[in-house]
Scaffold this motif. Sequence first.
Motif, PDB file in Angstrom:
ATOM      1  N   PRO A  66       0.834  -1.203   0.000  1.00  0.00           N
ATOM      2  CA  PRO A  66       0.000   0.000   0.000  1.00  0.00           C
ATOM      3  C   PRO A  66       0.866   1.249   0.000  1.00  0.00           C
ATOM      4  O   PRO A  66       1.958   1.274   0.568  1.00  0.00           O
ATOM      5  N   SER A  67       0.381   2.288  -0.643  1.00  0.00           N
ATOM      6  CA  SER A  67       1.135   3.532  -0.707  1.00  0.00           C
ATOM      7  C   SER A  67       1.218   4.169   0.673  1.00  0.00           C
ATOM      8  O   SER A  67       0.213   4.224   1.395  1.00  0.00           O
ATOM      9  N   PRO A  68       2.384   4.637   1.079  1.00  0.00           N
ATOM     10  CA  PRO A  68       2.483   5.313   2.373  1.00  0.00           C
ATOM     11  C   PRO A  68       1.716   6.631   2.357  1.00  0.00           C
ATOM     12  O   PRO A  68       1.569   7.273   1.307  1.00  0.00           O
ATOM     13  N   LYS A  69       1.226   7.026   3.533  1.00  0.00           N
ATOM     14  CA  LYS A  69       0.426   8.248   3.652  1.00  0.00           C
ATOM     15  C   LYS A  69       1.151   9.273   4.508  1.00  0.00           C
ATOM     16  O   LYS A  69       1.718   8.946   5.542  1.00  0.00           O
TER      17      LYS A  69
ATOM     18  N   ARG B 241       3.527  13.055  -4.248  1.00  0.00           N
ATOM     19  CA  ARG B 241       2.476  12.405  -5.044  1.00  0.00           C
ATOM     20  C   ARG B 241       3.067  11.749  -6.291  1.00  0.00           C
ATOM     21  O   ARG B 241       2.625  10.683  -6.712  1.00  0.00           O
ATOM     22  N   ALA B 242       4.080  12.404  -6.881  1.00  0.00           N
ATOM     23  CA  ALA B 242       4.734  11.819  -8.051  1.00  0.00           C
ATOM     24  C   ALA B 242       5.438  10.520  -7.700  1.00  0.00           C
ATOM     25  O   ALA B 242       5.638   9.660  -8.564  1.00  0.00           O
ATOM     26  N   GLU B 243       5.812  10.364  -6.446  1.00  0.00           N
ATOM     27  CA  GLU B 243       6.482   9.147  -5.990  1.00  0.00           C
ATOM     28  C   GLU B 243       5.495   8.111  -5.448  1.00  0.00           C
ATOM     29  O   GLU B 243       5.910   7.064  -4.939  1.00  0.00           O
ATOM     30  N   GLY B 244       4.205   8.421  -5.556  1.00  0.00           N
ATOM     31  CA  GLY B 244       3.206   7.440  -5.155  1.00  0.00           C
ATOM     32  C   GLY B 244       2.666   7.588  -3.758  1.00  0.00           C
ATOM     33  O   GLY B 244       1.862   6.759  -3.307  1.00  0.00           O
ATOM     34  N   TYR B 245       3.078   8.630  -3.033  1.00  0.00           N
ATOM     35  CA  TYR B 245       2.537   8.844  -1.688  1.00  0.00           C
ATOM     36  C   TYR B 245       1.090   9.328  -1.778  1.00  0.00           C
ATOM     37  O   TYR B 245       0.684   9.947  -2.758  1.00  0.00           O
ATOM     38  N   GLU B 246       0.333   9.052  -0.728  1.00  0.00           N
ATOM     39  CA  GLU B 246      -1.011   9.591  -0.583  1.00  0.00           C
ATOM     40  C   GLU B 246      -1.040  10.545   0.594  1.00  0.00           C
ATOM     41  O   GLU B 246      -0.210  10.454   1.513  1.00  0.00           O
TER      42      GLU B 246
ATOM     43  N   VAL C 271      11.520   7.637   6.988  1.00  0.00           N
ATOM     44  CA  VAL C 271      10.480   7.199   7.920  1.00  0.00           C
ATOM     45  C   VAL C 271       9.472   6.290   7.224  1.00  0.00           C
ATOM     46  O   VAL C 271       9.066   5.255   7.773  1.00  0.00           O
ATOM     47  N   ALA C 272       9.053   6.681   6.031  1.00  0.00           N
ATOM     48  CA  ALA C 272       8.027   5.929   5.293  1.00  0.00           C
ATOM     49  C   ALA C 272       8.484   5.797   3.848  1.00  0.00           C
ATOM     50  O   ALA C 272       8.118   6.608   2.992  1.00  0.00           O
TER      51      ALA C 272
END
Length: 454
Positions: free
Chosen positions: A16-19, A42-47, A126-127
């Motif tokens: 799952p994408s890290p938030k 966001r470009a790296e897939g974070y939410e 961290v994430a």
Amino acid sequence: MDTPQTHSPGKPVSKPSPKVGFVSLGCPKALVDSERIITRLRAEGYELSHDYQGADVVVVNTCGFLDSAKQESLDAIGEALSENGKVIVTGCMGVEEDRIRAEYPAVLAVTGPHQYEQVVSEIHNVAPPAHDPFLDLIPPQGIRLTPRHYAYLKISEGCNNKCAFCIIPSMRGRLASRPAGDVMREAERLVEAGVRELLVISQDTSAYGLDLKYGTSDWNGTPLSARFYDLTKALGSLGVWVRLHYVYPYPHVDNVIPLMAQGNVLPYLDIPFQHAAPNVLKAMRRPGAQEKTLARIEGWRGICPDLAIRSSFIVGFPGESEQDFMLLLDWLRQAKLSRVGCFKYEDVAGASSNALEGHLPQEVKDERFARLMETQSQVSAGILADRVGHEIEVLVDEVDEEGAIARSSWDAPEIDGCVFLNGESELEPGDMLKVRVTHSDEYDLWAVPVGAQT
């Protein structure tokens, strides 16, 4: 009943994408800073998380224009810590890191305004971003030029020493250590990618953390000090070989020898002694108590009998007399170092040794180089002969139709010796196995897997 989730055979299940939670305070300029950071994430897939509880980490972009704004920022940091626990601080008040840490020592990182790359880097620590092998061009462990089963792990840059023959400080600057948590996270990524051996490197490994005042950083929720011993012990907990290079023999190096005896890290120290004659060491601006060094080596071996010491030496340094050189040869016979490299002195642009008196002819340097290597080959041959008949663990580096080439705990890749396993062509690079030593020469060993017929 819910239908079980399935995935196509052979396709890995994506994480799952890290938030990331964001608290943005202050003026529109700070808001734009937040937007830039969020765009990169966001470009790296974070939410983005809309509440504290759903966030893997919270970023507080602070304002520091007025005292009231600073207090608002401090309150926001406190709230984020209370509700989430993992907080990175950035923005204008980040320049007052001491004040922030005095009130909230648990914050993971503090950066100043406009430091977008640093903020994103701290979030990565961290994430880490979710890795999709079908979409991402770069694997999480990065691009490496070494084989898959070993990797170099740089823990610092630069050097505070002022050796007369060296220009590294002028090229790379003074010592700049990486936070221990950063080092450990990189090490974990490498191990997860299949690395079986971590080779710890820097210009001055045992000085690690001095510039950081040995401060702590977060590693998996635990504070880890930027100290040579603490980092070495932590690396030793990862279950892979850990090899220490470029270790200056400061007093606190004694503390890691028990870790080697206990099997936490490899019984191997790469220490650049450079010479043994006091006059030459003084001209080199190096520590000069060779008698004490011999006593320390003896003490180390008393704790860890399997300890291998590799070193490098310079012959033909300006002013080196025949007596100085003979003292060096005698020191080598007493020290019984496992592996030795030798360099013939030459001027380097910018080095202070260029201006020293007593430069030696090239033929003298060549002759002394040959004599030192002959002396060391006799020492090495004796050490390796004592290994014959013993069982040791090896790591395989190469395999071809004739057999495998491996290394023992006493051998770093490309600079030390090898363990040849003739006929063992079914092995794979990265395999680890127990072998029995059957033969030796001046630099290498030959062995067979334990249990094999000879």
